[in-house]
Design an enzyme around this catalytic site. Structure first.
Site, PDB file in Angstrom:
ATOM      1  N   GLU A 364       0.823  -1.218   0.000  1.00 20.80           N
ATOM      2  CA  GLU A 364       0.000   0.000   0.000  1.00 20.80           C
ATOM      3  C   GLU A 364       0.853   1.262   0.000  1.00 20.80           C
ATOM      4  O   GLU A 364       0.615   2.195  -0.771  1.00 20.80           O
ATOM      5  CB  GLU A 364      -0.940   0.007   1.210  1.00 20.80           C
ATOM      6  CG  GLU A 364      -1.986  -1.081   1.201  1.00 20.80           C
ATOM      7  CD  GLU A 364      -2.767  -1.150  -0.101  1.00 20.80           C
ATOM      8  OE1 GLU A 364      -2.861  -0.140  -0.827  1.00 20.80           O
ATOM      9  OE2 GLU A 364      -3.268  -2.235  -0.415  1.00 20.80           O
ATOM     10  N   HIS A 451      -4.352  -6.145 -12.193  1.00 21.74           N
ATOM     11  CA  HIS A 451      -3.880  -7.083 -11.171  1.00 21.74           C
ATOM     12  C   HIS A 451      -3.357  -8.359 -11.800  1.00 21.74           C
ATOM     13  O   HIS A 451      -2.541  -9.066 -11.202  1.00 21.74           O
ATOM     14  CB  HIS A 451      -5.013  -7.420 -10.212  1.00 21.74           C
ATOM     15  CG  HIS A 451      -5.844  -6.241  -9.849  1.00 21.74           C
ATOM     16  ND1 HIS A 451      -7.042  -5.966 -10.443  1.00 21.74           N
ATOM     17  CD2 HIS A 451      -5.599  -5.229  -9.006  1.00 21.74           C
ATOM     18  CE1 HIS A 451      -7.528  -4.836  -9.961  1.00 21.74           C
ATOM     19  NE2 HIS A 451      -6.658  -4.374  -9.088  1.00 21.74           N
TER      20      HIS A 451
END
Length: 549
Positions: A364, A451
């Site tokens: 993150e 992704h």
């Protein structure tokens, strides 16, 4: 954010650039990264890259020999050394930083650094004061109450609304002039933005004269009982009798509890005993275990970037982000958001699987690094490179931390049980093992969800680091194939990280695709190791092995 969805019975990591937020799991958006070390050609006097375990070992050695060191450098019988930190240079020189006590009392201004050659010979001592530490009496002539009255007057003159001091302690003041017995009195309070603020006033214990004062935030060494990383040390901040998850040594990073809310900052996580969490899963929104994991992940990510690349925070400006835990109810996601410069973590299915593992935290915060460097567009091949960068750096964080409870591996999200069956979210050695990600480049890879297109770069990084074929690393078995059946020899994860980071920060742009990523990493390898080096050739071979030519 758009609703979460499952593909091929799994959820994926993402970043939603429309709102400048990087999410751990897919939000459905399809439009719009051995402990790491420095490069090998450092100068001999540069700090060496130490793993957490190596640093801890040096600290233990210094503590075990502290008494002998005190005698060797000529300290008196009443003086003792307390180890604060150890730095080791590339050439083997060790710099050990100590605090000092005298007759059991802290010596303020008595800190020193002992410099020791690889041979063990003491080469010198750097001292905060050259004065000998010796006082005639340890019995104060003025009362604690008088010292506190003086401190309160000083605090009031600075606008404090406090009605009493937090406390006083006897110390030896050696910060200026002749060392004397003194009181250190602390008056706590808060700045306008909520930052804990403490006025420290030093008073001569014989005359009652104020000797010194300074504003500061007192840092404590807290304990985090995490769910994923075991019991760890946390840098916390003390305010009066309360300890808060504020890390002033890493840009002021704070950890907040949203307590199931989905907006606002939340409540700063605090403890009365400097212990956070229980080490076990809990569905309670007041449980501090997720906060301990998040704070630990933030400090390890900060240190990884600092010690591996010399990067001082996400924006490289020394400013820390903040973390929010217990977001929503059964929220199976985590995300980075540029607009708040913060990480946010959900608690997972049933609120018992918080998404706060080390590689997730590193993933993150690395979205923030990408946003503030290459700014890779979150679409097509550049979007896949964006996601891969977070996976690559999140993996680097996990290896860097060298945590026995969460050993480094090339699996993404293996701790958080996002699929419900114990399998990881992604596999870097063979991305297609997740059922959707691409092992190799093809002309339509940019049409995939980012992704899944990230698999090409993840596979490249694994091959560059470890090489092709079957092997076992930290107890995990890998068997990485190549597009053309070639054999790739790895150059080490440390070097691969250096190459990727240099390419990201110096050669990648918002529109970089896989062909341009090949050129950028080759240029980075040439810069670091030379265009005729094994490292340069390995970069070329690893890209060809994933069909990027």
């Amino acid at each position: 954010m758009t609703p979460l969805h499952m593909r091929h019975k799994r959820i994926t990591l993402a970043i939603a650039t429309a709102v400048a937020a990087g999410t751990l799991l897919s939000t459905g958006l399809t439009t719009s990264a051995a402990a790491a070390g420095k490069v090998d050609n450092r100068i001999a006097g540069a700090p060496a890259g130490l793993s957490t375990a190596a640093h801890a070992s040096l600290m233990q050695q210094a503590e075990a020999t502290a008494a002998g060191t005190a005698k060797k450098i000529g300290l008196g019988a009443e003086e003792k050394l307390v180890v604060k930190d150890v730095v080791k240079d590339v050439d083997g020189t060790v710099h050990t930083r100590y605090e000092r006590t005298y007759a059991g009392l802290p010596v303020l201004g008595g800190d020193l650094v002992v410099h020791t050659a690889r041979s063990g010979k003491t080469e010198g001592v750097t001292r905060a004061t050259k004065a000998a530490i010796k006082v005639a009496s340890l019995k104060p002539q003025v009362s604690t109450a008088r010292a506190q009255k003086l401190a309160m007057a000083a605090a009031k003159s600075l606008g404090s609304a406090k009605s009493s001091a937090d406390g006083s302690r006897k110390v030896i003041w050696a910060g200026s002039g002749k060392p004397v017995l003194a009181y250190e009195t602390v008056v706590g309070g808060f700045q306008d933005d909520g930052t804990p603020n403490q006025l420290h006033v030093i008073t001569d214990a014989a005359t009652g004269k104020k000797l010194f004062q300074y504003q500061g935030i007192e840092n404590a060494t807290g304990t985090g009982k995490t769910l994923y990383s075991g019991t760890v040390g946390l840098n916390t901040t003390q305010s009066g009798s309360t300890y808060q998850l504020t890390d002033s040594t890493r840009g002021g990073h704070k950890t907040y509890n949203l307590a199931r809310r989905t907006s606002g900052t939340g409540t700063l996580v605090a403890s009365s005993n400097d212990v956070f969490g229980t080490g076990t899963a809990s569905s309670s929104s007041s449980d501090q275990t997720a906060a301990a994991d998040a704070a630990y992940g933030a400090q390890e990510t900060w240190d990884f970037y600092k010690n591996t690349f010399g990067r001082n925070g996400i924006k490289n400006n020394g400013v820390g982000a903040y973390s929010r835990v217990h977001y929503g109810s059964s929220y199976v996601n985590a995300f980075w958001d540029d607009s708040c410069f913060c990480m946010t973590y959900g608690d997972g299915s049933g609120n018992v699987d918080p998404l706060t593992s080390l590689d997730v935290a590193g993933h993150e915060m690395s979205h923030g690094v990408t946003s503030n460097t290459a700014g890779l567009d979150y679409s097509g091949e550049s979007g896949g490179l964006n996601e891969a960068t977070s996976d690559i750096m999140g993996t680097g964080v996990e290896f860097y931390a060298n945590n026995a409870s969460d050993k480094g591996d090339y699996l993404i999200g293996e701790k958080i049980n996002i699929n419900g069956d114990g399998t990881p979210l992604r596999y870097m050695d063979q991305p297609s093992k997740d059922g959707a990600s691409a092992d190799y480049w093809s002309s339509d890879v940019g049409d995939l969800d980012v992704h899944y297109s990230s698999g090409v770069a993840n596979h490249f990084f694994y091959l560059l680091s470890e090489g092709s074929g079957a092997k076992t690393i930290n107890g995990v078995s890998y068997d990485s194939p190549t597009y053309d059946g070639s054999t790739v020899t790895g150059i080490s994860r440390a070097k691969a990280l250096q190459i990727w980071y240099k390419a990201l920060t110096e050669y990648f742009t918002s529109t970089t695709d896989y062909a341009a990523a090949r050129q950028g990493t080759l240029q980075a390898a040439a810069d670091l190791y030379g265009s005729a080096s094994d490292e340069y050739n390995a970069v070329a071979a690893a890209w060809s092995a994933v069909n990027v030519n």
